[in-house]
Design a protein around this motif. Structure first.
Motif, mmCIF file in Angstrom:
data_model
loop_
_atom_site.group_PDB
_atom_site.id
_atom_site.type_symbol
_atom_site.label_atom_id
_atom_site.label_comp_id
_atom_site.label_asym_id
_atom_site.label_seq_id
_atom_site.Cartn_x
_atom_site.Cartn_y
_atom_site.Cartn_z
ATOM 1 N N GLY A 167 0.836 -1.190 0.000
ATOM 2 C CA GLY A 167 0.000 0.000 0.000
ATOM 3 C C GLY A 167 0.871 1.241 0.000
ATOM 4 N N ASN A 168 0.246 2.394 -0.207
ATOM 5 C CA ASN A 168 0.972 3.660 -0.247
ATOM 6 C C ASN A 168 0.580 4.594 0.883
ATOM 7 N N ASP A 169 -0.297 4.153 1.749
ATOM 8 C CA ASP A 169 -0.812 5.046 2.792
ATOM 9 C C ASP A 169 -0.419 4.519 4.165
ATOM 10 N N ASP A 170 -1.380 4.323 5.043
ATOM 11 C CA ASP A 170 -1.091 3.875 6.409
ATOM 12 C C ASP A 170 -0.527 2.464 6.465
ATOM 13 N N ILE A 171 -1.025 1.586 5.597
ATOM 14 C CA ILE A 171 -0.516 0.208 5.553
ATOM 15 C C ILE A 171 0.460 0.108 4.389
ATOM 16 N N ARG A 173 3.460 4.266 10.433
ATOM 17 C CA ARG A 173 3.807 4.855 11.754
ATOM 18 C C ARG A 173 3.161 4.007 12.845
ATOM 19 N N THR A 174 3.649 4.153 14.044
ATOM 20 C CA THR A 174 3.101 3.422 15.179
ATOM 21 C C THR A 174 1.716 3.970 15.514
ATOM 22 N N PRO A 175 0.704 3.111 15.583
ATOM 23 C CA PRO A 175 -0.650 3.585 15.888
ATOM 24 C C PRO A 175 -0.765 4.104 17.323
ATOM 25 N N ASP A 176 -1.641 5.066 17.514
ATOM 26 C CA ASP A 176 -2.023 5.516 18.846
ATOM 27 C C ASP A 176 -3.177 4.607 19.272
ATOM 28 N N ARG A 203 -6.635 5.685 20.402
ATOM 29 C CA ARG A 203 -7.560 6.328 19.467
ATOM 30 C C ARG A 203 -7.804 5.541 18.192
ATOM 31 N N GLN A 204 -6.980 4.551 17.904
ATOM 32 C CA GLN A 204 -7.100 3.822 16.644
ATOM 33 C C GLN A 204 -7.245 2.332 16.895
ATOM 34 N N ARG A 205 -7.890 1.669 15.952
ATOM 35 C CA ARG A 205 -8.031 0.215 15.973
ATOM 36 C C ARG A 205 -7.719 -0.309 14.577
ATOM 37 N N ILE A 206 -7.252 -1.521 14.515
ATOM 38 C CA ILE A 206 -7.041 -2.187 13.235
ATOM 39 C C ILE A 206 -7.933 -3.420 13.232
#
Length: 64
Positions: A15-19, A39-42, A45-48
């Motif tokens: 991917g070209n964005d977050d993933i 980047r390392t998720p917060d 505030r975030q879930r995968i």
């Protein structure tokens, strides 16, 4: 991916964005999934979420 033979040293998808990349491997007992993130998720505030469809690919939805 049913019946697909691929090189485990290469990611399944990029991917070209977050993933940045999705890696998978499997043995007789486990499915291994690795996500390379930009980047390392917060985690406060975030879930995968990971959706896995184990039903016959010819009889179900293939996209979310």
């Amino acid at each position: 991916m049913e019946g697909d033979v691929r090189d485990p040293a290469r990611p399944l998808a990029r991917g070209n964005d977050d993933i940045r990349a999705l890696w998978t491997a499997a043995d007789e007992e486990y499915l291994y999934v690795r996500l390379d993130l930009s980047r390392t998720p917060d985690w406060s505030r975030q879930r995968i979420g990971l959706a896995i469809d184990t039903y016959d690919p010819h009889l179900g939805n293939r996209r979310l």
